[in-house]
Design an enzyme around this catalytic site. Structure first.
Site, PDB file in Angstrom:
ATOM      1  CG  HIS A 163      12.690 -25.503 -16.403  1.00 17.80           C
ATOM      2  ND1 HIS A 163      13.985 -25.865 -16.689  1.00 17.80           N
ATOM      3  CD2 HIS A 163      12.785 -24.552 -15.433  1.00 17.80           C
ATOM      4  CE1 HIS A 163      14.822 -25.167 -15.945  1.00 17.80           C
ATOM      5  NE2 HIS A 163      14.121 -24.362 -15.164  1.00 17.80           N
ATOM      6  CB  CYS A 180      12.976 -23.222 -12.058  1.00 16.48           C
ATOM      7  SG  CYS A 180      12.590 -21.704 -12.953  1.00 16.48           S
TER       8      CYS A 180
END
Length: 206
Positions: A163, A180
């Site tokens: 992301h 992430c």
């Protein structure tokens, strides 16, 4: 040119130093400490005063042993050179993510269609390695665990996702994610988000 300079000529300097093996990153156009070290190394190799600043003699000597950089060499898609793809990346639609080069390449049937800078989790919240599938996507996701925005999230392993990170865009590699894969460039991740489908492959490797 010297420490603090910023221009297209600095970008050319870095590209030419890269050809000689003295500059390991991709050109940025900013003359910082890494460029100073690279110029000093080149100067020392050529018997010049290792000042780290690029004077006329240093520039002429560099031009004499290098060729004019191409447009792609001057403005590459990532800060660091893109790594050789893992064999798992060579078939199908794959987000091919290298921890060593800190880059993500979007590959379709073995061909790179785009590339971008990424960062990973810290030693306490490491990003998992291996081969995964995109399980689901969320355009305006907000982490329920950390209460932080995760725009253009593409989840591949539990709560871990690829992301955009505003923090990465602002602070660079000084920070880290909670596991992430953070992308620095919002336009690139927006384009990638539009192309990636649920079920596409994610390969994370060294």
């Amino acid at each position: 040119m010297a420490n603090g300079s910023e221009s297209d000529r600095v970008r050319e300097l870095q590209a030419r130093l890269q050809q000689t093996g003295h500059f390991s990153l991709n050109p940025t156009g900013y003359y910082g400490s890494i460029t100073v070290t690279a110029v000093s190394s080149f100067q020392a190799d050529r018997g010049l005063p290792a000042t780290g600043a690029t004077d006329t003699v240093t520039w002429q000597r560099l031009v004499g042993v290098t060729r004019k950089p191409t447009r792609d060499e001057l403005r590459p898609p990532t800060t660091r050179p893109v790594a050789k793809p893992d064999p798992q990346c060579m078939e199908g639609r794959v987000m091919c993510i290298s921890k060593s080069s800190r880059t993500l390449t979007w590959m379709i049937d073995g061909k790179v269609t785009s590339a971008m800078d990424v960062r990973f989790g810290s030693q306490y919240t490491p990003t998992r390695e291996g081969t995964f599938l995109v399980g689901w996507k969320s355009r305006d996701h907000v982490s329920t665990l950390y209460d932080t925005p995760m725009p253009y999230a593409m989840f591949f392993s539990g709560g871990q996702a690829v992301h955009f990170s505003a923090d990465f865009a602002a602070r660079g590699y000084e920070g880290a994610s909670h596991g992430c894969v953070n992308v620095r460039d919002e336009k690139k991740i927006a384009s990638l988000f539009a192309q990636v489908r649920t079920g596409d492959k994610v390969v994370i490797y060294w």
